[in-house]
Design a protein around this motif. Structure first.
Motif, PDB file in Angstrom:
ATOM      1  N   VAL A 174      20.040 -76.760 -18.253  1.00  0.00           N
ATOM      2  CA  VAL A 174      21.442 -76.234 -18.331  1.00  0.00           C
ATOM      3  C   VAL A 174      22.429 -76.938 -18.840  1.00  0.00           C
ATOM      4  O   VAL A 174      23.368 -76.779 -19.412  1.00  0.00           O
ATOM      5  CB  VAL A 174      21.707 -75.558 -16.834  1.00  0.00           C
ATOM      6  N   ILE A 175      22.508 -78.122 -18.214  1.00  0.00           N
ATOM      7  CA  ILE A 175      23.592 -79.174 -18.748  1.00  0.00           C
ATOM      8  C   ILE A 175      23.501 -79.385 -20.316  1.00  0.00           C
ATOM      9  O   ILE A 175      24.423 -79.166 -20.939  1.00  0.00           O
ATOM     10  CB  ILE A 175      23.371 -80.540 -17.966  1.00  0.00           C
TER      11      ILE A 175
ATOM     12  N   PRO B  84      13.697 -78.203 -10.041  1.00  0.00           N
ATOM     13  CA  PRO B  84      15.169 -77.960 -10.065  1.00  0.00           C
ATOM     14  C   PRO B  84      15.933 -78.700 -10.910  1.00  0.00           C
ATOM     15  O   PRO B  84      16.866 -78.478 -11.481  1.00  0.00           O
ATOM     16  CB  PRO B  84      15.678 -77.753  -8.567  1.00  0.00           C
ATOM     17  N   LEU B  85      15.643 -80.237 -10.760  1.00  0.00           N
ATOM     18  CA  LEU B  85      16.181 -81.068 -11.561  1.00  0.00           C
ATOM     19  C   LEU B  85      15.924 -80.937 -13.116  1.00  0.00           C
ATOM     20  O   LEU B  85      17.050 -81.052 -13.572  1.00  0.00           O
ATOM     21  CB  LEU B  85      15.916 -82.651 -11.073  1.00  0.00           C
TER      22      LEU B  85
ATOM     23  N   ALA C 284      15.479 -78.001 -14.452  1.00  0.00           N
ATOM     24  CA  ALA C 284      16.082 -76.942 -14.618  1.00  0.00           C
ATOM     25  C   ALA C 284      17.775 -77.270 -14.792  1.00  0.00           C
ATOM     26  O   ALA C 284      18.384 -76.628 -15.732  1.00  0.00           O
ATOM     27  CB  ALA C 284      15.945 -75.878 -13.584  1.00  0.00           C
ATOM     28  N   LEU C 285      18.199 -77.979 -14.023  1.00  0.00           N
ATOM     29  CA  LEU C 285      19.587 -78.510 -13.982  1.00  0.00           C
ATOM     30  C   LEU C 285      19.858 -79.217 -15.283  1.00  0.00           C
ATOM     31  O   LEU C 285      20.834 -78.997 -16.061  1.00  0.00           O
ATOM     32  CB  LEU C 285      19.871 -79.327 -12.965  1.00  0.00           C
ATOM     33  N   ALA C 286      18.967 -80.174 -15.634  1.00  0.00           N
ATOM     34  CA  ALA C 286      19.275 -80.964 -16.901  1.00  0.00           C
ATOM     35  C   ALA C 286      19.206 -79.987 -18.146  1.00  0.00           C
ATOM     36  O   ALA C 286      20.077 -80.304 -19.012  1.00  0.00           O
ATOM     37  CB  ALA C 286      18.102 -81.819 -16.908  1.00  0.00           C
TER      38      ALA C 286
END
Length: 140
Positions: A131-132, A124-125, A127-129
């Motif tokens: 997206v950012i 998840p981290l 994936a978040l990175a």
């Protein structure tokens, strides 16, 4: 201690000496195949997860191996000497590419738990990175 209400699977090695009952408790890993293959001195038995009883020689060492499914996944093996208690526990690994663990009940640990935790926590981290980074690149 073996549960005497269980009918043990007969020993297939052609031994004419004294016999005893091995109680084997198999426990799933985080990811597991449908069943296990248990090898007793080269004879293979496909079993469900849980308890199984096997007749083994009481006067000679016995090779016990466990794998998941019918392949080489989660393999663990040991040699049970006549002096050792006839009770073993198998624990499947947290990832199918790792070895399993086999030993006296209460002494085996599941391999790969920290690795699986790291993978599930980092995904998840990551994936978040992503997206950012994509958001920054697209906002230009």
């Amino acid at each position: 201690m073996a549960d005497l209400s269980e009918t043990p699977i007969p020993y297939a090695g052609g031994h004419s000496g004294p016999m005893r009952v091995l109680l084997l408790h198999t426990r799933r890993g985080v990811i597991a195949k449908a069943g296990v293959t248990i090898g007793i001195d080269g004879a293979h038995y496909h079993q469900r997860w849980g308890r199984a009883a096997f007749e083994i020689p009481a006067d000679k060492p016995v090779h016990v191996a466990v794998s998941q499914g019918s392949g080489q996944i989660g393999v663990a093996s040991t040699v049970l000497s006549p002096e050792q208690p006839a009770e073993l526990e198998y624990r499947g690994p947290a990832a199918l590419y790792l070895a399993g663990s086999i030993g006296a009940p209460g002494t085996v640990k599941q391999r790969g738990c920290l690795l699986q935790l790291a993978i599930f926590a980092l995904a998840p981290l990551m994936a978040l990175a992503l997206v950012i980074v994509l958001g920054v690149l697209l906002s230009r």
